[in-house]
Motif scaffolding. Structure first.
Motif, short mmCIF file in Angstrom:
data_model
loop_
_atom_site.label_atom_id
_atom_site.label_comp_id
_atom_site.label_asym_id
_atom_site.label_seq_id
_atom_site.Cartn_x
_atom_site.Cartn_y
_atom_site.Cartn_z
N VAL A 29 0.74 -1.26 -0.11
CA VAL A 29 -0.10 -0.09 0.02
C VAL A 29 0.94 1.29 0.12
N PHE A 30 1.97 1.40 0.84
CA PHE A 30 2.92 2.34 0.96
C PHE A 30 3.68 2.51 -0.31
N TYR A 31 3.95 1.47 -1.06
CA TYR A 31 4.65 1.65 -2.27
C TYR A 31 3.88 2.10 -3.35
N PHE A 32 2.73 1.56 -3.39
CA PHE A 32 1.86 2.05 -4.68
C PHE A 32 1.04 3.26 -4.25
N LEU A 33 1.14 3.91 -3.22
CA LEU A 33 0.41 4.94 -2.96
C LEU A 33 1.05 6.33 -3.53
N LEU A 34 2.32 6.19 -3.70
CA LEU A 34 3.22 7.28 -4.50
C LEU A 34 2.78 7.42 -5.87
N PRO A 35 2.69 6.30 -6.83
CA PRO A 35 2.25 6.85 -8.02
C PRO A 35 0.75 6.92 -8.30
N VAL A 36 -0.01 6.25 -7.12
CA VAL A 36 -1.47 6.89 -7.42
C VAL A 36 -1.57 8.20 -6.98
N SER A 37 -1.16 8.59 -6.02
CA SER A 37 -1.03 10.12 -5.58
C SER A 37 -0.61 11.05 -6.57
N ILE A 38 0.60 10.70 -7.37
CA ILE A 38 1.14 11.53 -8.43
C ILE A 38 -0.08 11.65 -9.50
N ILE A 39 -0.56 10.36 -9.85
CA ILE A 39 -1.74 10.49 -10.83
C ILE A 39 -3.07 11.15 -10.39
N ASN A 46 3.10 17.83 -6.79
CA ASN A 46 4.36 18.63 -7.34
C ASN A 46 4.59 20.12 -6.86
N HIS A 47 3.76 20.39 -6.01
CA HIS A 47 3.99 21.77 -5.40
C HIS A 47 5.00 21.72 -4.36
N PRO A 48 6.00 22.77 -4.20
CA PRO A 48 7.09 22.83 -3.43
C PRO A 48 6.81 23.14 -2.30
N PHE A 49 7.14 22.63 -1.09
CA PHE A 49 6.78 22.90 -0.04
C PHE A 49 8.08 23.03 1.20
N MET A 53 11.27 21.17 -2.25
CA MET A 53 11.18 19.92 -2.33
C MET A 53 9.61 19.71 -2.25
N THR A 54 9.26 18.50 -3.17
CA THR A 54 7.85 18.47 -3.59
C THR A 54 7.44 17.45 -2.53
N PRO A 55 6.19 17.17 -2.26
CA PRO A 55 5.80 15.87 -1.39
C PRO A 55 6.06 14.42 -2.18
N ALA A 56 5.96 14.67 -3.49
CA ALA A 56 6.37 13.36 -4.14
C ALA A 56 7.88 12.95 -3.96
N TRP A 57 8.73 13.90 -3.79
CA TRP A 57 10.04 13.47 -3.51
C TRP A 57 10.30 13.19 -2.08
N ALA A 58 9.28 13.94 -1.18
CA ALA A 58 9.62 13.49 0.31
C ALA A 58 8.90 11.95 0.48
N PHE A 59 7.62 11.69 -0.17
CA PHE A 59 7.31 10.37 -0.18
C PHE A 59 8.32 9.40 -0.55
N ALA A 60 8.97 9.49 -1.80
CA ALA A 60 10.08 8.77 -2.28
C ALA A 60 11.17 8.44 -1.36
N PHE A 61 11.45 9.50 -1.00
CA PHE A 61 12.61 9.28 0.26
C PHE A 61 12.21 8.49 1.45
N GLN A 63 9.97 6.10 1.55
CA GLN A 63 9.93 4.66 1.07
C GLN A 63 11.39 4.00 1.65
N PHE A 64 12.46 4.80 1.41
CA PHE A 64 13.58 4.20 1.60
C PHE A 64 13.63 4.07 3.26
N ALA A 65 13.20 5.09 4.07
CA ALA A 65 13.16 4.95 5.58
C ALA A 65 12.25 3.76 5.84
N MET A 66 11.18 3.51 5.34
CA MET A 66 10.19 2.56 5.51
C MET A 66 10.66 1.24 5.29
#
Length: 95
Positions: A29-39, A46-49, A53-61, A63-66
Motif C-alpha cells: 500500500v505504501f509503495y503504490f500510494l506514491l504513483p497513485v497520488s501522483i496520478i 508537485n507543489h514545492p513545500f 522539495m515536493t511531496p512526491a520527492w519526500a514520499f519517495a525518500f 519509502q527508503f526509510a520505511m
C-alpha cells in the motif's frame, strides 16, 4: 515429526504469518500510494513545500526509510522465529 514438534512448527508458522502478512500489505500500500497520488493529485504532489522539495520527492525518500524500518522490525522478530526453530530442532534431536 512428533506431535510436540508439529505444534511448535505450527506456532512458528502462525507467528510468522502474524508479522509478514500485515507488513507485506503495508509495504505494498505504501509503495503504490506514491504513483497513485501522483496520478490523482498532480498539483499537490508537485507543489514545492520545503526548500523546493515536493511531496512526491519526500514520499519517495520516505519509502527508503520505511524499507529500512521494516527490515529492522523483521530482524527483531526473527529472534523469536529462531527460538521456535531451535526448539523444533532440539525436540527432533531428543528423539
Amino acid at each position: 515429526m512428533n506431535e510436540a514438534e508439529l505444534q511448535t512448527f505450527q506456532r512458528l508458522i502462525r507467528a510468522k504469518k502474524r508479522f509478514l502478512i500485515p507488513a507485506t500489505i503495508f509495504l505494498l500500500v505504501f509503495y503504490f500510494l506514491l504513483p497513485v497520488s501522483i496520478i490523482c493529485f498532480p498539483k499537490v504532489m508537485n507543489h514545492p513545500f520545503f526548500f523546493g522539495m515536493t511531496p512526491a520527492w519526500a514520499f519517495a525518500f520516505a519509502q527508503f526509510a520505511m524499507v529500512w524500518a521494516l527490515g529492522g522490525l523483521y530482524y527483531l522478530k526473527s529472534k523469536t522465529f529462531d527460538r521456535f526453530a531451535g526448539q523444533i530442532d532440539k525436540e527432533g534431536q531428543s528423539r
